[in-house]
Design an enzyme around this catalytic site. Structure first.
Site, mmCIF file in Angstrom:
data_model
loop_
_atom_site.group_PDB
_atom_site.id
_atom_site.type_symbol
_atom_site.label_atom_id
_atom_site.label_comp_id
_atom_site.label_asym_id
_atom_site.label_seq_id
_atom_site.Cartn_x
_atom_site.Cartn_y
_atom_site.Cartn_z
ATOM 1 C CB CYS A 1 34.906 2.739 37.774
ATOM 2 S SG CYS A 1 35.375 0.735 37.646
ATOM 3 C CG HIS B 1 37.564 6.536 34.016
ATOM 4 N ND1 HIS B 1 36.829 6.293 34.478
ATOM 5 C CD2 HIS B 1 38.629 7.375 35.224
ATOM 6 C CE1 HIS B 1 36.436 7.436 35.333
ATOM 7 N NE2 HIS B 1 37.979 7.780 35.923
ATOM 8 C CG HIS B 2 33.369 0.981 33.682
ATOM 9 N ND1 HIS B 2 32.532 0.931 32.003
ATOM 10 C CD2 HIS B 2 32.587 0.156 33.880
ATOM 11 C CE1 HIS B 2 32.697 -0.219 32.045
ATOM 12 N NE2 HIS B 2 32.321 -0.750 33.618
ATOM 13 C CB ALA B 3 34.129 7.661 32.884
ATOM 14 C CB VAL B 4 35.337 7.434 27.944
ATOM 15 C CG1 VAL B 4 35.088 8.503 28.622
ATOM 16 C CG2 VAL B 4 36.881 7.400 28.789
#
Length: 212
Positions: free
Chosen positions: A26, A185-188
């Site tokens: 995502c 980036h939703h990961a970070v």
């Protein structure tokens, strides 16, 4: 440049990273209206001023410096450098330049002007060669304002570094407003982090005393 590798097993974002990087990849973007009245009133050049301000906030928070390096390792750069586009009127193409960060705007502006003068007529896509790996991308679309802007990167789900896009300024209620799209980036980077970025950017623009 220092790249500190992340030990995922002890990282407090491990489960969020795994979810948004692998399980449900995502990225997302948010477009905001930045009040740049102070920049104009101070007589600052808009593009380098925004590059400077954005870089200041990017380098303040680790979520905007988290990346996967050229060796495929997850980690955090100690500093990020703005890479920005310039437009060529004769060919209607653009080139990317980059300028190292400085703690004060006057020094950054001098380096920016040196880079644009030296490499500005190079019509290759990479106008200034040998860009370091710890860059983040900024561009401006000064021909139109916008309320939303989104980048669709086919292979972008492993790209963690933020991307910034600015548009044409408008005047509203005695203020000068700049649209700014931020892709992350939703990961970070969660909604909290991107909102903190926007609030701190606006505050920095308002309160910074610049000697020209």
């Amino acid at each position: 440049m220092v790249f500190e590798k992340i030990d995922k097993n002890s990282w407090n974002r491990k489960e969020y990273f795994d979810h948004y990087f692998a399980s449900v990849p995502c990225t997302y973007s948010m477009t905001v209206k930045v009040d740049i009245t102070q920049i104009k009133e101070k007589g600052m050049k808009l593009y380098p001023a925004m590059l400077y301000y954005i870089a200041m906030i990017v380098n303040r928070h680790s979520e905007f410096r988290t990346a996967i390096n050229q060796d495929g390792e997850l980690g955090i750069y100690d500093e990020m450098i703005p890479s920005y586009t310039i437009f060529h009127n004769d060919t209607e193409t653009f080139s990317s330049l980059w300028t190292e960060c400085k703690s004060d705007f006057k020094s950054f502006l001098a380096d920016y002007e040196s880079d644009t003068q030296r490499y500005g007529n190079n019509h290759r896509m990479e106008g200034k060669p040998n860009a370091p790996e710890n860059i983040f991308n900024v561009s401006m679309i000064p021909w139109s304002t916008f309320d939303g802007f989104n980048l669709n990167l086919q292979k972008g789900y492993d790209y963690l570094i933020p991307i910034f896009t600015m548009g044409k300024i408008i005047k509203k209620d005695n203020k000068i407003i700049l649209p700014l799209a931020i892709q992350v980036h939703h990961a970070v980077c969660d909604g909290f982090h991107i909102c903190r970025f926007v609030n701190e950017l606006q505050e920095l623009i308002i309160v910074t005393q610049v000697c020209l």
